[in-house]
Design an enzyme around this catalytic site. Structure first.
Site, short mmCIF file in Angstrom:
data_model
loop_
_atom_site.label_atom_id
_atom_site.label_comp_id
_atom_site.label_asym_id
_atom_site.label_seq_id
_atom_site.Cartn_x
_atom_site.Cartn_y
_atom_site.Cartn_z
N SER A 1 -18.88 0.58 5.47
CA SER A 1 -18.71 1.68 6.42
C SER A 1 -17.34 2.30 6.25
CB SER A 1 -18.88 1.17 7.86
OG SER A 1 -17.71 0.48 8.25
N LYS A 2 -17.16 3.43 6.88
CA LYS A 2 -15.89 4.13 6.80
C LYS A 2 -14.77 3.26 7.38
CE LYS A 2 -13.60 8.33 8.23
NZ LYS A 2 -12.49 7.50 8.72
N ARG A 3 -15.12 2.48 8.39
CA ARG A 3 -14.11 1.60 9.01
C ARG A 3 -13.54 0.58 8.02
NH1 ARG A 3 -17.34 -0.61 12.87
NH2 ARG A 3 -18.62 1.25 12.79
#
Ligand code: GLU
Length: 505
Positions: free
Chosen positions: A262-264
């Site tokens: 994910s972007k996180r």
């Protein structure tokens, strides 16, 4: 049936920046198209107006331009199967929705969101399907004149796909083999909404694949659950004979392999998940991109190509042309691929080495200029040649190499302590006298003269070189000493030595 020309498509929804997983999907489509002499289509799937983000389409096009993934037709590229933006194809979809309605393969439903919610509360695990549809407000359960009246009154409705229970559906997937499910588990999917006069993703997607004569659908694994529905839609339209072959690509996983990337993860570990820097028009948030972070497009492509596929030997560095030859969609792994971002930096390092010094110098020259240094591209290229094997990114060169262009103002304390001996000033003053008369200041000639002088006087090579380095560089880093002094030239070398002796003695 005659062999059809291979035609594949990359069909993003313009809902934001293109995720790096989407880039890999596009890349695999590109490799597949090229190796079969086929076409790659760029289609924009924008039927969900609520999720539309301005600028996303342009961003995606620019990303592929940077990465060197070329489309043969589609939005901004032209072609004979357009328009390629789904929001411009309303009339086409209407006709096909009507075809299903006329054939009794779809029906009209008036249930409001509130009514649907009420049903979900009332019936556990409610699914709109053969077991429940007759309890709902739709054209199968209601008298025709009532249906006609509601439509005439302008009541909003949706069109649902009438899925017959008890059918075995096969998805013949090039990566996953034969995936089998029973139609009973599928719900009567909404295919069209009267409110915005647009079909949903599922209908538009397969109508377009059919009309654009797509032969292979290569897409992310997250779409695998939709595949049986798509197979049933092809059948309902009578297009089973020309149904594309499917290939659902493995997921990209977090670097530790635990869950979906994910972007996180990128924010947390410090790597980009987008090809280009992205400015979110809604939140104003800026997300880093591979381009702005200093990655070479070839390195990104090579890195991504190997996330879910490999050529079956340990070859890792491949040009696009080599990948086109070697790529094999059936050899893609089913299991998710860990996003090893450290490996990504390794690829960048390798590509810096593979590129010529001139190519890297062209990328670095603007940085040098930004620091107020006015040097010829030949000189910059020379420095690149000496130093590029030490960096993963072009932007790292400045800190390592600024001393080639700018004389040290200060001298590193630790290096002084370690390298500047009592007699250093005296020895280096003598060395200056040795260098002074040299007409030939080349690496080889300096080395010959200086090494002989060291030997004749019984100095320790290390002592001389380390102290000398401190005077020219200001600290203990850099390439071979004679490379540095030859680059600086006699005058600058002597100036730097003189100044350092003055300051340090
Ligand atoms: N529009 C879909 C997406 O955003 C495309 C899925 C497909 O390739 O069929 O991923």
């Amino acid at each position: 049936m005659a062999e059809r020309k291979v035609r594949v498509r990359f069909a993003p929804s313009p809902t934001g920046a293109l995720h790096i997983g989407g880039v890999r999907t596009a890349l695999y489509n590109y490799l597949f198209a090229k190796q079969h002499g086929g076409d790659l289509i760029f289609r924009i799937e924008d039927t969900d107006s609520n999720r539309f983000v301005p600028g996303a389409e342009e961003y995606i096009i620019e990303s592929f331009k940077w990465l060197g993934i070329k489309f043969d037709e589609g939005v901004s590229f032209g072609g004979n199967y357009g328009p390629y933006r789904q929001s411009e194809r309303r009339d086409i979809y209407k006709k096909y929705v009507q075809q299903l309605l006329d054939a009794g393969k779809a029906y009209i439903a008036f249930d409001t969101p509130e009514e649907l919610n009420a049903k979900r509360e009332e019936i556990k695990n409610f699914q709109y399907d053969a077991s429940t549809r007759m309890m709902m407000r739709n054209s199968l359960a209601m008298p025709k004149d009532e249906v006609d009246k509601l439509i005439a009154d302008g009541t909003q409705y949706v069109v649902r796909f009438k899925i017959e229970p008890g059918e075995e559906v096969h998805v013949d997937d090039l990566i996953r083999g034969d995936v089998k499910i029973m139609s009973d588990i599928l719900d009567d999917k909404v295919l069209y909404k009267s409110a915005d006069e647009l079909p949903t993703y599922h209908l538009a997607n397969i109508v377009d694949d059919h009309l654009m004569e797509v032969t292979h659908v290569i897409r992310g694994e997250e779409w695998l659950p939709s595949a049986p529905l798509h197979v049933l839609l092809y059948r309902a339209f009578g297009w089973a004979d020309t149904m594309p072959r499917f290939a659902h690509l493995p997921l990209l996983l977090k670097p530790d392999g635990k869950g979906k990337l994910s972007k996180r993860d990128g924010d947390r570990l410090g790597f980009p998940v987008f090809p280009l820097e992205w400015h979110d028009p809604k939140t104003g948030e800026v997300s880093s991109g591979y381009r702005e972070s200093g990655y070479l497009p070839e390195a990104v492509i090579n890195f991504l190509a190997l996330l879910g596929w490999n050529p079956g030997n340990d070859q890792e560095i491949m040009t696009m042309d080599e990948m086109v030859k070697l790529f094999d969609i059936s050899k893609c792994s089913k299991a998710g691929a860990k996003f090893d971002y450290v490996k990504g930096t390794w690829f960048n390092h390798e590509y810096i080495l593979h590129k010529t010094n001139e190519e890297i110098a062209a990328l670095w020259a603007p940085v040098v200029a930004e620091h107020g240094v006015n040097e010829s591209i030949e000189r910059i290229t020379e420095v690149v040649g000496m130093m590029k094997d030490r960096v993963n990114f072009v932007k790292e060169l400045w800190d390592l190499c600024s001393f080639f262009f700018i004389a040290p103002e200060t001298y590193d304390e630790k290096t002084i302590k370690k390298r500047w001996k009592e007699d250093s000033a005296e020895t280096l003053t003598k060395l200056m006298a040795v260098l002074e008369p040299l007409d030939d200041f080349s690496i080889a000639h300096q080395e010959e003269v200086v090494m002989k002088w060291i030997e004749d006087n019984g100095y320790k090579t290390g002592d001389v070189m380390n102290a000398w380095r401190l005077t020219l560089v200001g600290e203990g880093k850099g390439p071979h000493m004679f490379d540095i002094s030859a680059f600086l030239g006699k005058e600058e070398t002597l100036n730097r030595m003189r100044k350092a002796i003055e300051v340090l003695k």
